[in-house]
Scaffold this motif. Structure first.
Motif: not given
Length: 278
Positions: A100-124
Motif C-alpha cells: 500500500x502506497x499513496x501513489x497507485x503506481x506503487x500499490x499492489x493488490x489493495x487501495x492507495x493510501x488517500x485518507x489522512x489519519x486513516x487507521x491501518x491497524x492490524x496484526x496487533x
C-alpha cells in the motif's frame, strides 16, 4: 546531501522497541547515506509482521525481508526507487502480500493510501497514516503504536542524518514546511527514518529541519537580492561550501525555494531519478 548539516539532527534513539527490527539495504551512497532502511514491525511472535519500504531490487535484501515472515502487509513512504524498486518482487516472494502506497503506481493488490489519519491497524499494531507531502508529492509517514510505545516512520521526510531534498517540481517547499509542522507535534516519540539512524524525538528533528529551511530561505533571499538570477547562481552563492559534485542536487532544492519565494527560476527541467536528500 546535507550542506552544513552532516550529522544527526536530534539525539539518537538509545534503543528500538522490541517489536521493531531494522534491515538495511546494501545501497549506500551520497544520496542514500548508509543504505535504505527497511523496517519490520511485529507485535508478537505469532503475529504477521508489517514491512515499511522494501527498498531496492536487491535479491539478497528482499530474501532477508522474506525470511522475517509471516508478513501481512507492506507499506510505502514514497515512490523513489530506492524505497520501492523491490516491491513487486517482495510481494511475489510473500505470496502476493498487498503493498500500500499513496501513489497507485506503487500499490499492489489493495487501495492507495488517500485518507489522512486513516487507521491501518492490524496484526496487533495500531498504524495511522500521516499525510506529509513535500519531499515528494506522495510522501507519507506512519504513526505506529503497540504496548504504550509509539514510533513515527518518517521515510525521507525526516532522515537520521543530514537534511532532505525538496525536488522541484514534484517536491513542494510550502507542503514540506507544513509537513514538518505536523511532525513537530510528536514530542518524545522516536523517528524511524528511511536513511540513517533512528532518532529519539521526532518533534525535535522536525523543529531542527524547520529552522534549517527558514535559514536557507533567508540565504536564498539574500543571494537573489545580491543579483543571483538562476538556480545555478543561487547554488554557487548559498552552497559554496558543499562538494561541487553534489551541486546538481542542491539546484533542485533551490528551484523549490525560489518557487516558494515567488521568484521566477526559468522553465523547470525534467525530474531527476533517484534524487534523495539535500
Amino acid at each position: 546531501m546535507s550542506g552544513h548539516v552532516t550529522g544527526a539532527v536530534a539525539a539518537l534513539a538509545d534503543k528500538l522497541p522490541a517489536w521493531v527490527s531494522l534491515l538495511r539495504a546494501p545501497n549506500p551512497g551520497p544520496m542514500t547515506l548508509d543504505g535504505t532502511n527497511t523496517w519490520v514491525l511485529r507485535a508478537a511472535p505469532d503475529e504477521p509482521a508489517v514491512v515499511i519500504d522494501p527498498g531496492p531490487a536487491d535479491e539478497g535484501h528482499l530474501t532477508r525481508i522474506a525470511e522475517h515472515g509471516p508478513i501481512g502487509l507492506v507499506l510505502i513512504t514514497h515512490g523513489h526507487p530506492d524505497h520501492t524498486e523491490g516491491s513487486v518482487r517482495l510481494s511475489k516472494l510473500l505470496g502476493g502480500v498487498h503493498v500500500l502506497a499513496a501513489d497507485p503506481a506503487h500499490t499492489i493488490g489493495g487501495e492507495p493510501l488517500t485518507e489522512p489519519g486513516e487507521h491501518l491497524g492490524g496484526f496487533g499494531l495500531e498504524i495511522r497514516l500521516l499525510n506529509t507531502p513535500g519531499h515528494t508529492a506522495d510522501s507519507v509517514c506512519f504513526l505506529v503504536e503497540h504496548d504504550d510505545e509509539r514510533v513515527v516512520l518518517t521515510g525521507d521526510t525526516i532522515l537520521g542524518r543530514g537534511t532532505t531534498v525538496v525536488a522541484h517540481p514534484d517536491g513542494n517547499l510550502g507542503d514540506y514546511l507544513g509537513s514538518l509542522e505536523l511532525l513537530s507535534a510528536y514530542t518524545g516519540i522516536a523517528a524511524l527514518p528511511g536513511h540513517g539512524p533512528a532518532l529519539a524525538d521526532c518533534a525535535a528533528a522536525a523543529e531542527f529541519y524547520l529552522a534549517h529551511r527558514r535559514a536557507r530561505l533567508d540565504q536564498v533571499r539574500s543571494a537573489v537580492d545580491a543579483g543571483a538570477r538562476t538556480p545555478a547562481d543561487v547554488v554557487a552563492a548559498v552552497y559554496a561550501d558543499v562538494d561541487r559534485s553534489l551541486w546538481w542536487a542542491a539546484e533542485w532544492s533551490v528551484r523549490a525555494q525560489l518557487e516558494y519565494l515567488g521568484v521566477d527560476s526559468g522553465e523547470s527541467a525534467p525530474g531527476v531519478s533517484g534524487l534523495e536528500h539535500t
